[in-house]
Scaffold this motif. Structure first.
Motif, short mmCIF file in Angstrom:
data_model
loop_
_atom_site.label_atom_id
_atom_site.label_comp_id
_atom_site.label_asym_id
_atom_site.label_seq_id
_atom_site.Cartn_x
_atom_site.Cartn_y
_atom_site.Cartn_z
N THR A 2 -2.11 -32.13 -27.06
CA THR A 2 -1.68 -32.50 -25.72
C THR A 2 -0.39 -31.77 -25.36
N PHE A 3 -0.29 -31.40 -24.11
CA PHE A 3 0.91 -30.72 -23.63
C PHE A 3 1.03 -30.97 -22.13
N ASP A 4 2.14 -30.60 -21.58
CA ASP A 4 2.38 -30.77 -20.15
C ASP A 4 2.21 -29.43 -19.43
N VAL A 5 1.74 -29.51 -18.19
CA VAL A 5 1.56 -28.33 -17.36
C VAL A 5 2.42 -28.49 -16.11
N GLY A 6 3.35 -27.56 -15.90
CA GLY A 6 4.16 -27.57 -14.68
C GLY A 6 3.36 -27.02 -13.53
N ILE A 7 3.37 -27.73 -12.39
CA ILE A 7 2.53 -27.30 -11.27
C ILE A 7 3.31 -26.93 -10.02
N GLY A 8 4.56 -27.28 -9.93
CA GLY A 8 5.34 -26.95 -8.74
C GLY A 8 6.45 -27.94 -8.48
N LYS A 9 7.10 -27.77 -7.33
CA LYS A 9 8.25 -28.60 -6.97
C LYS A 9 7.81 -29.82 -6.18
N CYS A 10 8.35 -30.98 -6.56
CA CYS A 10 8.01 -32.25 -5.91
C CYS A 10 8.53 -32.26 -4.47
N ALA A 58 10.81 -36.48 -9.57
CA ALA A 58 11.86 -36.65 -8.57
C ALA A 58 11.74 -35.55 -7.52
N VAL A 59 12.02 -35.89 -6.29
CA VAL A 59 11.96 -34.92 -5.19
C VAL A 59 12.86 -33.73 -5.51
N GLY A 60 12.31 -32.53 -5.35
CA GLY A 60 13.05 -31.30 -5.61
C GLY A 60 12.96 -30.80 -7.03
N GLU A 61 12.38 -31.59 -7.93
CA GLU A 61 12.25 -31.21 -9.34
C GLU A 61 10.82 -30.76 -9.65
N GLU A 62 10.66 -30.01 -10.74
CA GLU A 62 9.34 -29.57 -11.19
C GLU A 62 8.50 -30.78 -11.58
N VAL A 63 7.22 -30.75 -11.19
CA VAL A 63 6.28 -31.81 -11.55
C VAL A 63 5.41 -31.31 -12.69
N PHE A 64 5.29 -32.15 -13.72
CA PHE A 64 4.48 -31.82 -14.89
C PHE A 64 3.34 -32.82 -15.01
N LEU A 65 2.14 -32.31 -15.28
CA LEU A 65 1.00 -33.18 -15.55
C LEU A 65 0.76 -33.22 -17.04
N ASP A 66 0.36 -34.37 -17.55
CA ASP A 66 0.04 -34.55 -18.97
C ASP A 66 -1.43 -34.20 -19.16
N THR A 67 -1.72 -33.15 -19.89
CA THR A 67 -3.10 -32.69 -20.05
C THR A 67 -3.99 -33.72 -20.74
N ALA A 68 -3.41 -34.60 -21.53
CA ALA A 68 -4.20 -35.63 -22.20
C ALA A 68 -4.77 -36.63 -21.20
N LEU A 69 -4.17 -36.72 -20.02
CA LEU A 69 -4.61 -37.68 -19.00
C LEU A 69 -5.63 -37.08 -18.03
N PRO A 96 -5.62 -25.13 -19.05
CA PRO A 96 -6.23 -23.99 -19.73
C PRO A 96 -7.15 -24.47 -20.84
N THR A 97 -8.24 -23.77 -21.01
CA THR A 97 -9.19 -24.10 -22.07
C THR A 97 -8.69 -23.49 -23.37
N LEU A 98 -8.47 -24.34 -24.34
CA LEU A 98 -8.01 -23.89 -25.64
C LEU A 98 -9.12 -24.07 -26.65
N ASP A 99 -9.37 -23.06 -27.44
CA ASP A 99 -10.39 -23.14 -28.47
C ASP A 99 -9.75 -23.67 -29.75
N ALA A 100 -10.18 -24.85 -30.19
CA ALA A 100 -9.61 -25.46 -31.40
C ALA A 100 -9.98 -24.66 -32.65
N ASN A 101 -11.07 -23.91 -32.57
CA ASN A 101 -11.52 -23.10 -33.70
C ASN A 101 -11.36 -21.63 -33.32
N PRO A 102 -10.23 -21.03 -33.64
CA PRO A 102 -10.04 -19.64 -33.26
C PRO A 102 -11.05 -18.73 -33.94
N ALA A 103 -11.34 -17.61 -33.27
CA ALA A 103 -12.29 -16.64 -33.82
C ALA A 103 -11.74 -16.05 -35.11
#
Length: 114
Positions: A2-10, A58-69, A96-103
């Motif tokens: 799980t990780f967070d993805v920044g999507i833009g400014k609130c 918070a307004v004006g700050e970067e918004v991050f989504l939790d990929t686990a959710l 992003p699609t991550l492959d748990a079993n790398p080639a």
């Protein structure tokens, strides 16, 4: 993993959703067929329950989504040209699609030499 993805400014925060100014890279991920115009006008509305607990919303700050959710049914609303006309969009396209079993590594060239 799980990780967070920044999507833009609130832009604003309501009790159940967050409005986020997003740039062209986010718009192209969500609707690649759209003729996107310019930075600073597109707004993505996401459910507040998908926001990361590790980053304060918070307004004006970067918004991050939790990929686990985020799952295949997670939806938001996108206003591409800032007109107030929102269309439903799949938020899973932001993860992003991550492959748990790398080639396996390519075979060694030394193995082919005699």
């Amino acid at each position: 993993m799980t990780f967070d993805v920044g999507i833009g400014k609130c832009r604003s925060v309501q009790s159940d959703s967050v409005d986020v100014w997003v740039d062209g890279s986010i718009v192209r991920r969500l609707v690649p067929e759209t003729k996107w115009q310019r930075d600073g006008i597109s707004v993505l509305q996401v459910p507040v329950k998908l926001c990361s607990a590790r980053h304060r919303v918070a307004v004006g700050e970067e918004v991050f989504l939790d990929t686990a959710l985020i799952n295949a049914n997670s939806a938001g609303k996108l206003d591409v040209d800032g007109s107030g006309d929102y269309a439903k969009t799949r938020l899973a396209l932001l993860v992003p699609t991550l492959d748990a079993n790398p080639a396996p590594p390519p075979p060694s060239r030394k193995a082919n030499w005699r």
